[in-house]
Design a protein around this motif. Structure first.
Motif, mmCIF file in Angstrom:
data_model
loop_
_atom_site.group_PDB
_atom_site.id
_atom_site.type_symbol
_atom_site.label_atom_id
_atom_site.label_comp_id
_atom_site.label_asym_id
_atom_site.label_seq_id
_atom_site.Cartn_x
_atom_site.Cartn_y
_atom_site.Cartn_z
ATOM 1 N N THR A 55 0.827 -1.185 -0.038
ATOM 2 C CA THR A 55 -0.091 0.124 0.144
ATOM 3 C C THR A 55 0.704 1.361 0.060
ATOM 4 O O THR A 55 1.995 1.211 0.745
ATOM 5 C CB THR A 55 -0.983 0.109 1.407
ATOM 6 O OG1 THR A 55 -1.662 -1.071 1.356
ATOM 7 C CG2 THR A 55 -1.750 1.215 1.044
ATOM 8 N N ARG A 56 0.628 2.247 -0.774
ATOM 9 C CA ARG A 56 1.127 3.517 -0.987
ATOM 10 C C ARG A 56 0.168 4.608 -0.841
ATOM 11 O O ARG A 56 -0.951 4.407 -1.467
ATOM 12 C CB ARG A 56 1.913 3.560 -2.059
ATOM 13 C CG ARG A 56 3.081 2.580 -2.259
ATOM 14 C CD ARG A 56 4.321 2.864 -1.391
ATOM 15 N NE ARG A 56 5.316 1.988 -1.705
ATOM 16 C CZ ARG A 56 5.600 0.758 -0.887
ATOM 17 N NH1 ARG A 56 4.762 0.401 0.122
ATOM 18 N NH2 ARG A 56 6.848 0.242 -1.266
ATOM 19 N N SER A 57 0.746 5.627 -0.203
ATOM 20 C CA SER A 57 -0.380 6.749 -0.218
ATOM 21 C C SER A 57 0.111 7.847 -1.022
ATOM 22 O O SER A 57 -0.428 8.939 -1.302
ATOM 23 C CB SER A 57 -0.544 7.535 1.414
ATOM 24 O OG SER A 57 1.077 7.644 1.964
ATOM 25 N N ASP A 59 3.310 8.553 -4.559
ATOM 26 C CA ASP A 59 4.273 8.186 -5.542
ATOM 27 C C ASP A 59 5.598 8.286 -5.196
ATOM 28 O O ASP A 59 6.541 8.081 -6.007
ATOM 29 C CB ASP A 59 3.872 8.701 -6.879
ATOM 30 C CG ASP A 59 2.542 8.168 -7.577
ATOM 31 O OD1 ASP A 59 2.196 7.087 -7.169
ATOM 32 O OD2 ASP A 59 1.889 9.122 -8.028
ATOM 33 N N HIS A 63 5.651 2.697 -7.528
ATOM 34 C CA HIS A 63 4.586 1.916 -7.456
ATOM 35 C C HIS A 63 4.792 0.936 -6.231
ATOM 36 O O HIS A 63 5.925 0.366 -6.167
ATOM 37 C CB HIS A 63 4.572 1.091 -8.891
ATOM 38 C CG HIS A 63 3.274 0.203 -9.058
ATOM 39 N ND1 HIS A 63 3.126 -0.937 -8.438
ATOM 40 C CD2 HIS A 63 2.353 0.567 -9.665
ATOM 41 C CE1 HIS A 63 1.654 -1.147 -8.861
ATOM 42 N NE2 HIS A 63 1.465 -0.319 -9.835
ATOM 43 N N PRO A 64 3.704 0.490 -5.627
ATOM 44 C CA PRO A 64 3.646 -0.388 -4.629
ATOM 45 C C PRO A 64 4.418 -1.883 -4.843
ATOM 46 O O PRO A 64 4.944 -2.135 -4.038
ATOM 47 C CB PRO A 64 2.275 -0.349 -4.154
ATOM 48 C CG PRO A 64 1.640 0.797 -4.786
ATOM 49 C CD PRO A 64 2.279 1.153 -5.898
ATOM 50 N N ARG A 102 -3.294 1.658 -3.687
ATOM 51 C CA ARG A 102 -3.162 3.343 -3.633
ATOM 52 C C ARG A 102 -4.232 4.099 -2.885
ATOM 53 O O ARG A 102 -5.262 4.058 -3.595
ATOM 54 C CB ARG A 102 -2.703 3.839 -4.994
ATOM 55 C CG ARG A 102 -1.489 3.496 -5.697
ATOM 56 C CD ARG A 102 -1.093 3.838 -6.870
ATOM 57 N NE ARG A 102 0.033 3.373 -7.513
ATOM 58 C CZ ARG A 102 0.776 4.109 -8.147
ATOM 59 N NH1 ARG A 102 0.550 5.302 -8.343
ATOM 60 N NH2 ARG A 102 1.890 3.562 -8.771
ATOM 61 N N THR A 103 -3.984 4.627 -1.773
ATOM 62 C CA THR A 103 -4.831 5.294 -1.059
ATOM 63 C C THR A 103 -5.056 6.613 -1.768
ATOM 64 O O THR A 103 -4.413 7.025 -2.625
ATOM 65 C CB THR A 103 -4.390 5.485 0.244
ATOM 66 O OG1 THR A 103 -3.395 6.376 0.292
ATOM 67 C CG2 THR A 103 -4.281 4.422 1.190
ATOM 68 N N SER A 104 -6.357 7.469 -1.351
ATOM 69 C CA SER A 104 -6.665 8.635 -2.163
ATOM 70 C C SER A 104 -7.249 9.407 -0.960
ATOM 71 O O SER A 104 -7.806 9.197 -0.172
ATOM 72 C CB SER A 104 -7.719 8.319 -2.964
ATOM 73 O OG SER A 104 -8.221 9.479 -3.631
ATOM 74 N N ALA A 109 -9.974 3.800 -2.662
ATOM 75 C CA ALA A 109 -8.481 3.344 -2.895
ATOM 76 C C ALA A 109 -8.465 2.744 -4.289
ATOM 77 O O ALA A 109 -9.544 1.970 -4.461
ATOM 78 C CB ALA A 109 -7.962 2.633 -1.888
#
Length: 118
Positions: A55-57, A59, A63-64, A102-104, A109
């Motif tokens: 998981t990434r919040s 960039d 890329h995760p 990817r969180t938003s 997500a």
């Protein structure tokens, strides 16, 4: 709980919900073995699928899925064998997938499912 841990836990919950909506059966989460931890173990029909969730919040770190290195893949293979040894389950086949979340800041997500990475 650290912010990083909270983001990871959120991503695992998003991934588990995604798999369930796809008709998969989640059979284990956060299983710990001698070599580390498996995020999600699921059944897609009779195939056992070990899912590594990244998981990434943002960039800033790429890329995760880029965090799943060859060393991490080898560890996942060892852990998968350990999980199978510890459980009375006899799948027709086994594979390892990666789910990149990817969180938003606004909205849901995004989920990218990479099947059969190793």
């Amino acid at each position: 709980m650290r912010a990083k841990d909270a983001v990871g836990r959120y991503g695992e919950n998003v991934a588990a919900s995604y798999l369930t909506r796809c008709g998969w059966q989640v059979v284990d989460r956060n299983w710990r073995g001698p070599a580390g931890e498996l995020d999600i173990v699921a059944l897609q029909g009779t195939e056992l699928v070990v899912v590594e969730v990244k998981t990434r919040s943002g960039d800033g770190f790429g890329h995760p899925a880029e965090a799943v290195t060859p060393a991490k893949m080898a560890r996942l293979r060892r852990l998968t064998g350990q999980w199978l040894d510890a459980h009375d389950l006899h799948p027709t086949s086994v594979r390892i997938d990666v789910i990149a979340v990817r969180t938003s800041r606004r909205g849901a997500a995004t989920v990218e499912h990479l099947a059969g990475v190793c």
